[in-house]
Design a protein around this motif. Structure first.
Motif, PDB file in Angstrom:
ATOM      1  N   ALA A  53       1.909   2.317   6.262  1.00  8.39           N
ATOM      2  CA  ALA A  53       0.587   1.775   5.913  1.00  8.39           C
ATOM      3  C   ALA A  53      -0.361   2.892   5.487  1.00  8.39           C
ATOM      4  N   ARG A  54      -0.297   4.025   6.177  1.00  7.35           N
ATOM      5  CA  ARG A  54      -1.149   5.164   5.819  1.00  7.35           C
ATOM      6  C   ARG A  54      -0.772   5.719   4.442  1.00  7.35           C
ATOM      7  N   GLU A  55       0.531   5.781   4.149  1.00  2.88           N
ATOM      8  CA  GLU A  55       0.972   6.298   2.857  1.00  2.88           C
ATOM      9  C   GLU A  55       0.551   5.379   1.713  1.00  2.88           C
ATOM     10  N   ILE A  56       0.679   4.059   1.934  1.00  4.26           N
ATOM     11  CA  ILE A  56       0.259   3.103   0.895  1.00  4.26           C
ATOM     12  C   ILE A  56      -1.242   3.234   0.624  1.00  4.26           C
ATOM     13  N   CYS A  57      -2.012   3.397   1.710  1.00  4.55           N
ATOM     14  CA  CYS A  57      -3.461   3.548   1.550  1.00  4.55           C
ATOM     15  C   CYS A  57      -3.781   4.840   0.793  1.00  4.55           C
ATOM     16  N   SER A  58      -3.059   5.916   1.090  1.00  2.85           N
ATOM     17  CA  SER A  58      -3.274   7.189   0.391  1.00  2.85           C
ATOM     18  C   SER A  58      -2.935   7.071  -1.089  1.00  2.85           C
ATOM     19  N   GLN A  59      -1.848   6.351  -1.416  1.00  4.67           N
ATOM     20  CA  GLN A  59      -1.487   6.137  -2.813  1.00  4.67           C
ATOM     21  C   GLN A  59      -2.571   5.364  -3.548  1.00  4.67           C
ATOM     22  N   THR A  60      -3.155   4.370  -2.878  1.00  7.55           N
ATOM     23  CA  THR A  60      -4.239   3.593  -3.490  1.00  7.55           C
ATOM     24  C   THR A  60      -5.451   4.480  -3.761  1.00  7.55           C
ATOM     25  N   ARG A  61      -5.763   5.363  -2.831  1.00  5.45           N
ATOM     26  CA  ARG A  61      -6.896   6.267  -3.004  1.00  5.45           C
ATOM     27  C   ARG A  61      -6.648   7.239  -4.162  1.00  5.45           C
ATOM     28  N   ARG A  62      -5.420   7.757  -4.256  1.00  2.13           N
ATOM     29  CA  ARG A  62      -5.105   8.666  -5.362  1.00  2.13           C
ATOM     30  C   ARG A  62      -5.188   7.942  -6.704  1.00  2.13           C
ATOM     31  N   SER A  63      -4.742   6.694  -6.719  1.00  2.00           N
ATOM     32  CA  SER A  63      -4.817   5.912  -7.959  1.00  2.00           C
ATOM     33  C   SER A  63      -6.262   5.687  -8.386  1.00  2.00           C
ATOM     34  N   GLU A  64      -7.121   5.417  -7.407  1.00  2.00           N
ATOM     35  CA  GLU A  64      -8.539   5.226  -7.727  1.00  2.00           C
ATOM     36  C   GLU A  64      -9.178   6.527  -8.208  1.00  2.00           C
ATOM     37  N   ALA A  65      -8.782   7.648  -7.628  1.00  2.00           N
ATOM     38  CA  ALA A  65      -9.340   8.945  -8.028  1.00  2.00           C
ATOM     39  C   ALA A  65      -8.961   9.286  -9.466  1.00  2.00           C
ATOM     40  N   GLN A  66      -7.753   8.866  -9.887  1.00  2.00           N
ATOM     41  CA  GLN A  66      -7.319   9.135 -11.259  1.00  2.00           C
ATOM     42  C   GLN A  66      -8.040   8.255 -12.265  1.00  2.00           C
ATOM     43  N   ASN A  67      -8.522   7.086 -11.798  1.00  2.00           N
ATOM     44  CA  ASN A  67      -9.245   6.163 -12.684  1.00  2.00           C
ATOM     45  C   ASN A  67     -10.733   6.520 -12.651  1.00  2.00           C
ATOM     46  N   ARG A  68     -11.127   7.494 -13.455  1.00  2.00           N
ATOM     47  CA  ARG A  68     -12.485   8.044 -13.409  1.00  2.00           C
ATOM     48  C   ARG A  68     -13.542   7.100 -13.970  1.00  2.00           C
ATOM     49  N   SER A  69     -13.154   6.060 -14.651  1.00  2.00           N
ATOM     50  CA  SER A  69     -14.131   5.158 -15.283  1.00  2.00           C
ATOM     51  C   SER A  69     -14.808   4.252 -14.261  1.00  2.00           C
ATOM     52  N   ASP A  70     -14.251   4.176 -13.035  1.00  2.00           N
ATOM     53  CA  ASP A  70     -14.789   3.239 -12.051  1.00  2.00           C
ATOM     54  C   ASP A  70     -15.214   4.007 -10.810  1.00  2.00           C
ATOM     55  N   HIS A  71     -16.534   4.203 -10.613  1.00  2.00           N
ATOM     56  CA  HIS A  71     -17.057   4.928  -9.456  1.00  2.00           C
ATOM     57  C   HIS A  71     -18.009   4.068  -8.644  1.00  2.00           C
ATOM     58  N   SER A  72     -18.200   2.803  -9.009  1.00  2.00           N
ATOM     59  CA  SER A  72     -19.154   1.962  -8.293  1.00  2.00           C
ATOM     60  C   SER A  72     -18.546   1.425  -7.009  1.00  2.00           C
ATOM     61  N   GLY A  73     -19.433   0.993  -6.080  1.00  2.00           N
ATOM     62  CA  GLY A  73     -18.974   0.375  -4.850  1.00  2.00           C
ATOM     63  C   GLY A  73     -18.427   1.378  -3.847  1.00  2.00           C
ATOM     64  N   CYS A  74     -17.674   0.853  -2.895  1.00  2.00           N
ATOM     65  CA  CYS A  74     -17.085   1.660  -1.823  1.00  2.00           C
ATOM     66  C   CYS A  74     -15.616   1.921  -2.123  1.00  2.00           C
ATOM     67  N   LYS A  75     -15.215   3.178  -1.970  1.00  2.00           N
ATOM     68  CA  LYS A  75     -13.837   3.544  -2.251  1.00  2.00           C
ATOM     69  C   LYS A  75     -12.911   3.139  -1.098  1.00  2.00           C
TER      70      LYS A  75
END
Length: 438
Positions: free
Chosen positions: A41-63
């Motif tokens: 579960a921790r690894e899946i959450c980390s992968q999601t965070r890395r994916s969001e970090a690579q998508n620089r066009s979306d910075h709104s809301g809570c990560k």
């Protein structure tokens, strides 16, 4: 941050699970599955965070955020996000409550209520009582295996030391006793390697020593089941083929009892090494690989069940013939009952209760039968098929008498031996003479 009060207890328990290992003699540790699920579960959450970090066009809301217990997925400002207790603590709590967090313009808010309040998390006393129970249970099966080890080694010395007992039947008994000795030794070795250090994380450690201990444990289990099968096969041929020499089959019995387990173990070790080289090989997450071990064991039990039923059928026929000769029906059924009870530990029939059920079925009952009762099986088999046998008792009495009377003349010695033989008896029901007589 927001790690306060009962929430800290929850985090501490998760890490405590990663350090605590159940003191069991089995090759399966359910607590490892809990830890593995938490890490996944921790690894899946980390992968999601890395994916969001690579998508620089979306910075709104809570990560997306990992709070060491659960994963809070990305949300827009103003949204309220919840996590289910049954999802986060499915192994510890059946409560269907939720914990919530608000996504604000400044980021995630504090969690409300806490995990402990929402999920009614069990307190530390339950973990302590379970640890105490498992520690007591470990002491029970340690006593059982130690008792079996002593009696089995003594029985092997008796069968091997007296020339009168050197025959095919007793050679098979010696090999069966040896498989029980290996099984008891493997449990002690495995416990010493995996559980000697209570701070050792056996779910993540991966050394050649611990893998060898588990492999030896698996071999001892396989050899024990196959020698139980050999005993059944030998008894079947003994009752069904009276005039056939058993000595020519002995090397086939050796091949089945030691050769087949060796082949199965080599296949399992190679498969584990090539496709699932994780930890100490003491898990069964990969069902296909686990069936390399479980399949032959289940097959041997199935064959032994068929042999057991057939042997009982033959005994019923023989006892009916005896009853027709004038014996009472009460004595007939009593001898049948005794013969059946004598065969149960020899054939390992108590293992069939859980042999064909999933591994997580009736864990408490499985512990009692496979570890509690199973640890004393070697003791029971040695007692029934060696020390309670009349000829063994008579031979031991003669040996003890010779030790106390070393200067007796041969003539007097022969007279005394006749007297001992007359009063010795067989010590077992007559209906089971072909089964357990030495």
């Amino acid at each position: 941050m927001y790690c306060k009060g009962g929430y800290k207890k929850v985090i501490l328990l998760i890490f405590y699970l990663q350090l605590w290992s159940k003191p069991m003699g089995e090759a399966i540790h359910p607590d490892c599955a809990i830890i593995a699920q938490h890490l996944r579960a921790r690894e899946i959450c980390s992968q999601t965070r890395r994916s969001e970090a690579q998508n620089r066009s979306d910075h709104s809301g809570c990560k997306t955020e990992w709070d060491e217990i659960g994963c809070w997925l990305r949300a827009e400002a103003g949204q309220v996000v919840n996590l289910s207790c049954s999802e986060v603590f499915q192994h510890f709590s059946s409560n269907q409550g939720f914990v919530y967090r608000n996504c604000t313009a400044d980021g995630w808010s504090e969690m409300y209520p806490t995990y402990e309040d929402a999920c009614h998390f069990s307190d530390d006393s339950e973990s302590e009582s379970e640890t105490s129970y498992l520690h007591t249970f470990r002491q029970v099966y340690t006593v059982g295996y130690a008792t079996s080890l002593i009696t089995l080694l003594t029985a092997i010395v008796v069968f091997a030391g007296f020339r009168k007992f050197r025959c095919t039947r007793n050679y098979i008994h010696i090999n069966l006793f040896s498989s029980f000795v290996l099984r008891a030794s493997a449990v002690f070795i495995k416990d010493a390697v995996l559980f000697a250090d209570e701070t050792l994380d056996h779910c993540s450690v991966s050394t050649a020593g611990c893998k060898s201990a588990v492999a030896f444990f698996q071999f001892s289990i396989l050899a024990n089941y196959f020698w139980l099968l050999v005993e059944g096969m030998y008894l079947q041929t003994l009752l069904a083929l009276t005039f056939v020499s058993q000595r020519k089959y002995f090397w086939w019995y050796i091949l089945i009892g030691w050769g087949l387990p060796s082949m199965v173990l080599i296949l399992w070790v190679l498969t584990r090494f090539l496709y699932d080289d994780r930890g100490c090989w003491d898990d069964n997450d990969n069902v296909g690989i686990w069936w390399i071990i479980k399949g032959p064991i289940t097959g041997s039990l199935l064959v032994n069940i068929v042999i057991f039923i057939n042997v009982i059928r033959i005994l019923v026929q023989k006892l009916k013939s005896s009853a027709m000769a004038g014996n009472s029906d009460a004595g007939h059924f009593m001898r049948l009952a005794k013969s059946t009870l004598f065969l149960i530990p020899l054939f390992g029939m108590h293992y069939t209760v859980f042999a064909f059920l999933p591994e997580n079925t009736g864990v408490a009952a499985r512990l009692y039968i496979e570890l509690g009762l199973g640890s004393f099986q070697g003791f029971v088999v040695a007692l029934l098929y060696c020390f309670m046998n009349g000829e063994v008792q008579a031979e031991l009495r003669k040996w003890l008498w010779r030790c106390h009377n070393p200067n007796l003349t041969p003539a007097k010695r022969s007279i005394t031996q006749v007297s001992i033989r007359t009063h010795g008896g067989l010590g077992l029901p007559s209906s089971s003479a072909n089964i357990s007589a030495v």
